[in-house]
Design a protein around this motif. Structure first.
Motif, PDB file in Angstrom:
ATOM      1  N   SER A 158      -7.952   2.392   1.638  1.00 41.91           N
ATOM      2  CA  SER A 158      -7.530   2.262   0.256  1.00 41.91           C
ATOM      3  C   SER A 158      -6.364   3.213   0.003  1.00 41.91           C
ATOM      4  O   SER A 158      -6.156   4.182   0.732  1.00 41.91           O
ATOM      5  CB  SER A 158      -8.684   2.612  -0.676  1.00 41.91           C
ATOM      6  OG  SER A 158      -8.943   3.991  -0.575  1.00 41.91           O
ATOM      7  N   VAL A 159      -5.588   2.907  -1.040  1.00 43.63           N
ATOM      8  CA  VAL A 159      -4.473   3.758  -1.424  1.00 43.63           C
ATOM      9  C   VAL A 159      -4.969   5.184  -1.655  1.00 43.63           C
ATOM     10  O   VAL A 159      -4.343   6.158  -1.238  1.00 43.63           O
ATOM     11  CB  VAL A 159      -3.815   3.204  -2.702  1.00 43.63           C
ATOM     12  CG1 VAL A 159      -2.827   4.214  -3.270  1.00 43.63           C
ATOM     13  CG2 VAL A 159      -3.131   1.886  -2.401  1.00 43.63           C
ATOM     14  N   TRP A 160      -6.139   5.272  -2.246  1.00 42.18           N
ATOM     15  CA  TRP A 160      -6.666   6.583  -2.605  1.00 42.18           C
ATOM     16  C   TRP A 160      -6.980   7.424  -1.360  1.00 42.18           C
ATOM     17  O   TRP A 160      -6.672   8.612  -1.302  1.00 42.18           O
ATOM     18  CB  TRP A 160      -7.903   6.383  -3.484  1.00 42.18           C
ATOM     19  CG  TRP A 160      -8.476   7.668  -3.976  1.00 42.18           C
ATOM     20  CD1 TRP A 160      -9.749   8.115  -3.801  1.00 42.18           C
ATOM     21  CD2 TRP A 160      -7.776   8.689  -4.690  1.00 42.18           C
ATOM     22  NE1 TRP A 160      -9.887   9.349  -4.369  1.00 42.18           N
ATOM     23  CE2 TRP A 160      -8.690   9.729  -4.923  1.00 42.18           C
ATOM     24  CE3 TRP A 160      -6.464   8.831  -5.153  1.00 42.18           C
ATOM     25  CZ2 TRP A 160      -8.353  10.890  -5.596  1.00 42.18           C
ATOM     26  CZ3 TRP A 160      -6.116   9.999  -5.818  1.00 42.18           C
ATOM     27  CH2 TRP A 160      -7.052  11.008  -6.037  1.00 42.18           C
ATOM     28  N   ASP A 161      -7.573   6.770  -0.334  1.00 45.93           N
ATOM     29  CA  ASP A 161      -7.852   7.481   0.916  1.00 45.93           C
ATOM     30  C   ASP A 161      -6.553   7.971   1.564  1.00 45.93           C
ATOM     31  O   ASP A 161      -6.485   9.066   2.123  1.00 45.93           O
ATOM     32  CB  ASP A 161      -8.604   6.577   1.899  1.00 45.93           C
ATOM     33  CG  ASP A 161     -10.088   6.456   1.546  1.00 45.93           C
ATOM     34  OD1 ASP A 161     -10.583   7.348   0.824  1.00 45.93           O
ATOM     35  OD2 ASP A 161     -10.725   5.485   1.967  1.00 45.93           O
ATOM     36  N   SER A 190       2.355   1.934  -3.298  1.00 45.93           N
ATOM     37  CA  SER A 190       1.391   2.481  -4.248  1.00 45.93           C
ATOM     38  C   SER A 190       1.179   3.970  -3.995  1.00 45.93           C
ATOM     39  O   SER A 190       1.146   4.775  -4.935  1.00 45.93           O
ATOM     40  CB  SER A 190       0.040   1.764  -4.114  1.00 45.93           C
ATOM     41  OG  SER A 190       0.216   0.380  -4.138  1.00 45.93           O
ATOM     42  N   LYS A 206       0.825  -1.197   0.000  1.00 45.03           N
ATOM     43  CA  LYS A 206       0.000   0.000   0.000  1.00 45.03           C
ATOM     44  C   LYS A 206       0.869   1.261   0.000  1.00 45.03           C
ATOM     45  O   LYS A 206       0.631   2.183  -0.784  1.00 45.03           O
ATOM     46  CB  LYS A 206      -0.905   0.004   1.228  1.00 45.03           C
ATOM     47  CG  LYS A 206      -1.746   1.257   1.306  1.00 45.03           C
ATOM     48  CD  LYS A 206      -2.636   1.268   2.511  1.00 45.03           C
ATOM     49  CE  LYS A 206      -2.660   2.655   3.100  1.00 45.03           C
ATOM     50  NZ  LYS A 206      -3.295   2.706   4.408  1.00 45.03           N
ATOM     51  N   SER A 250     -16.408   3.133   7.209  1.00 49.17           N
ATOM     52  CA  SER A 250     -16.466   1.932   6.383  1.00 49.17           C
ATOM     53  C   SER A 250     -17.620   1.031   6.820  1.00 49.17           C
ATOM     54  O   SER A 250     -18.212   0.339   5.999  1.00 49.17           O
ATOM     55  CB  SER A 250     -15.132   1.173   6.429  1.00 49.17           C
ATOM     56  OG  SER A 250     -14.976   0.492   7.659  1.00 49.17           O
TER      57      SER A 250
END
Lengths: 480, 480
Positions: B308-311, A392, A389, B106
């Motif tokens: 998530s990576v995006w968070d 990424s 993670k 979540s």
């Protein structure tokens, strides 16, 4: 104090200001006297002086020891010692317990051994154990001699546990009852006391050998029929108890999770030996988080804000020394590429960006991982997943921010190749930061070291030297 | 649970591991089924599956809500939701209160509005207020409708106070008594209840208008003669009480200083409106110190480690952006001296040392000052004294470490003049760091901003750009 007076949370500020005012008035008189060349002893004898001192003394007598401690901490050394002299001797002990380590040192330094001994003798064994490291050995020896057998055992026990263990935090104020009596008997027994130990929310039910059989909360004592037997209303199951060697961190988390006020500490054979209260836990939590925040800036301990310059230098020098070494290493990495910089001086201007952003990003990763380890959520087995993670995230940040900087560099120096090298170097250094940010705390934990310590210095050292090396290396390979 | 079972502080780790094992076994069966191409519904119907699920469910039923919350936080998303589905619906509310913000989100995402409403209805008004920001507006609306008048008033009150105020932390679990009854009457009154609110260490004595007249501790209730009147044994003076608008930080410090378990919260006219408990304060202290540690690394909030990576990118980007800007500015400062660097390339290798040590030293000063301000020990009037001290420390450090580096530079580059410039630049940059380190937090406080926030970025930006400018400027003036 007037009846009906109320304490408000910021009252201690008012107290402080009042004391400061009294001190200032006192100082005004002293200055005046000084200018008139009146000898010091006449001043002390003077009526005005006596009046001020009396006022100050009565103000101090009315204050909670914690508030006096607060005021002492907020005063410069000379005034602090003046106020300290006015505090009643029998309160010295409890106040010494409340002040910060640095201020405690400054107060103890001025006290004679007999004064210290008198102060120490007003304290319980567990409090003595907290104070002991700051006391001269001969004072401890004297105090130890003056204790009874039980007190000596308790003091020995309390001092034998490592600093961050339950044993070091516990106290010995235990209220115990037997299980074969009625609540009525317990109620009558309690009425024989003038007061209960602080934070008594439960009584401990023990047998003749002091083994913990159950817990009688004040709640069940109050709500149940007085004719009931202790054995019938006490709690036997799901008792939360600690052992003296338990980690204080775990205990603090248990207090937080289960909203405890007090909990028994048991030794071998389930023998009740002490008690942990939420007050100790709150102090511990606060101290730990202070220490963590201070260590981020490389401060070894809370600094008395009126500490001497020399004490401050000592508190801070080791961190600066470490940083000097890592900065010097980074400087030598640059030194190795001096030829390249001479040919393309833009490299000198751009290289600190690569190193700096890498350090910031790495520190974010370290902070995240350290916190996850601290609350026990990261098993070593999760390392791979976390690493994936973080890599990424680093890749995205590298391409976005590195790309942006690449374009800026291109625009500034009219070289597309330089822009590409910049983007590549940023991305690689962020990947290095992510990998090291996960690996350093995880490895430290596996090696049994505290993962929270030193991670920030190590990651910054790595991303500085690494960033310079990657950027200057790529530039040397592809641009020259 | 078996009788006599005890909870130890690290039991939650065992629970977590047990749940993980059950999940792993479950997964093994699923994989097997998958390989045999058995349809999904047959799996769910299968005996083995049902057995695992039953085992897991009963394990979860036996756990404290805080422990379930802990386990949910430690599981990756898919397994977390699987476990969440197995938790009894009536426990959803209390568990949602315990999990971290990120994990709560979540969980709430997967719940239907009716489920959320049912969960919310199990909570008290003050708990609802904590949860409300994460709930969809229509759910809050529905829950609000279902409350009685008192509940609505309480919820409205609890939601109206700013996040860091006493009002936002207080609860409404008040046990009140009148002053004109005997303790015996109070004892009989209490026996009508099945339980007392958590952390009841005192009862509040009020008049008909709910005005606080005094405090009856359980201790005095237990230790005094049951024939005594409440008015005679209650505490009327030095009651510590808070107002809902009081700063939560001040309240937390008061709880710590006076070792409180609970304290009344009063409104206008001394009317009793709520209660603050040590459990709320402990949670607050922990959250605040977490936030402070996270903000040091520019993390906006606690990250769910399985986010998530995006968070994660979103949580971290703003800090990197700020640092990119400051690094770019520093880079332009260097850019302005490219001519000097071209002539004397050693400058490029030495300049990051000057900037780096300045940043470290400045951060030490900022940390010290911020902490002193936080505990209220620094009046604006003390600024001059602190400044003087920090400047003295910086001067000593500059001459010692700067001197050392000067000698190293001289030795490396065979130029005594370069060594002198190095020493002078180090000293000047440390003086800049000390001045800014005192001034930035003090000015932020005077302007009404939180002195703890952003000080580290600002000081680093200043010492980077300043360090480069001072060093390259001095070099240009004296060496070229």
């Amino acid at each position: 104090m007037t009846p009906e007076e109320e304490l408000h949370p910021d009252d201690v500020q008012h107290h402080l200001r009042e004391v400061q005012e009294l001190l200032a008035r006192q100082k005004l008189v002293e200055d005046l006297v000084h200018r008139q060349d009146m000898p010091r002893h006449e001043l002390v004898e003077s009526l005005v002086h006596k009046q001020h001192v009396a006022e100050l003394r009565s103000k101090l007598d009315s204050l909670h020891p914690a508030d006096i401690a607060y005021i002492l901490e907020a005063l410069p050394l000379e005034e602090r010692l003046f106020v300290w002299d006015l505090v009643k001797a029998e309160r010295d002990g409890e106040i010494l317990l409340e002040v910060s380590d640095a201020v405690r040192e400054s107060l103890i330094e001025t006290m004679a051994p007999e004064e210290l001994k008198a102060a120490a003798e007003t304290l319980d064994a567990d409090e003595l154990a907290d104070l002991a490291p700051d006391l001269p050995p001969e004072v401890i020896q004297d105090v130890f001699q003056s204790l009874d057998h039980e007190g000596r055992e308790q003091l020995r026990a309390a001092m034998s546990y490592p600093e961050d263990s339950v044993g070091a935090l516990m106290d010995f104020d235990l209220m115990t009852v037997r299980e074969d009596v009625t609540l009525e008997v317990v109620l009558r027994y309690l009425r024989r006391f003038d007061e209960l130990p602080d934070h008594t929310d439960k009584l401990f039910v023990v047998d003749r050998e002091d083994r913990l059989k159950g817990i009688l909360s004040l709640e069940s004592l109050l709500l149940n029929d007085p004719e009931s037997l202790v054995a019938d209303v006490m709690r036997k199951e799901v008792m939360i108890s600690f052992e003296p060697a338990d980690d204080a961190d775990d205990a603090a988390q248990a207090f937080e999770r289960y909203d405890l006020v007090s909990a028994p500490v048991i030794g071998p054979d389930k023998r009740l030996i002490g008690r942990l209260t939420v007050a100790d836990v709150v102090d511990y939590i606060r101290e730990e988080s202070e220490a963590e925040i201070l260590s981020h800036a490389g401060l070894r301990e809370e600094e008395d804000i009126f500490a001497s310059v020399w004490d401050s230098v000592k508190n801070r020098w080791s961190w600066l020394a470490v940083n000097l070494v890592t900065a010097f290493v980074a400087s030598r990495v640059i030194g190795a590429f001096e030829g390249s910089i001479e040919k393309l001086v833009a490299l000198a201007a751009l290289m600190p960006i690569v190193a700096g952003i890498g350090g910031n990003s790495g520190n974010q990763t370290v902070t995240m991982i350290v916190r996850a380890i601290a609350i026990g959520q990261v098993e070593q087995s999760a390392m791979q997943r976390l690493l994936k993670k973080e890599i990424s995230v680093a890749l995205i940040n590298g391409l976005v921010w590195g790309g942006l900087l690449g374009i800026l560099s291109w625009w500034l120096y009219h070289s597309a190749a330089l822009g590409v090298v910049m983007t590549a170097a940023m991305t690689l250094n962020l990947l290095l930061a992510a990998t090291a940010g996960v690996a350093i705390p995880m490895l430290r934990q596996r090696l049994g070291a505290d993962p929270a310590i030193g991670g920030s210095v190590m990651i910054t050292a790595l991303t500085d030297s690494g960033g310079f090396f990657i950027f200057l290396g790529l530039a040397t390979l592809f641009l020259l």
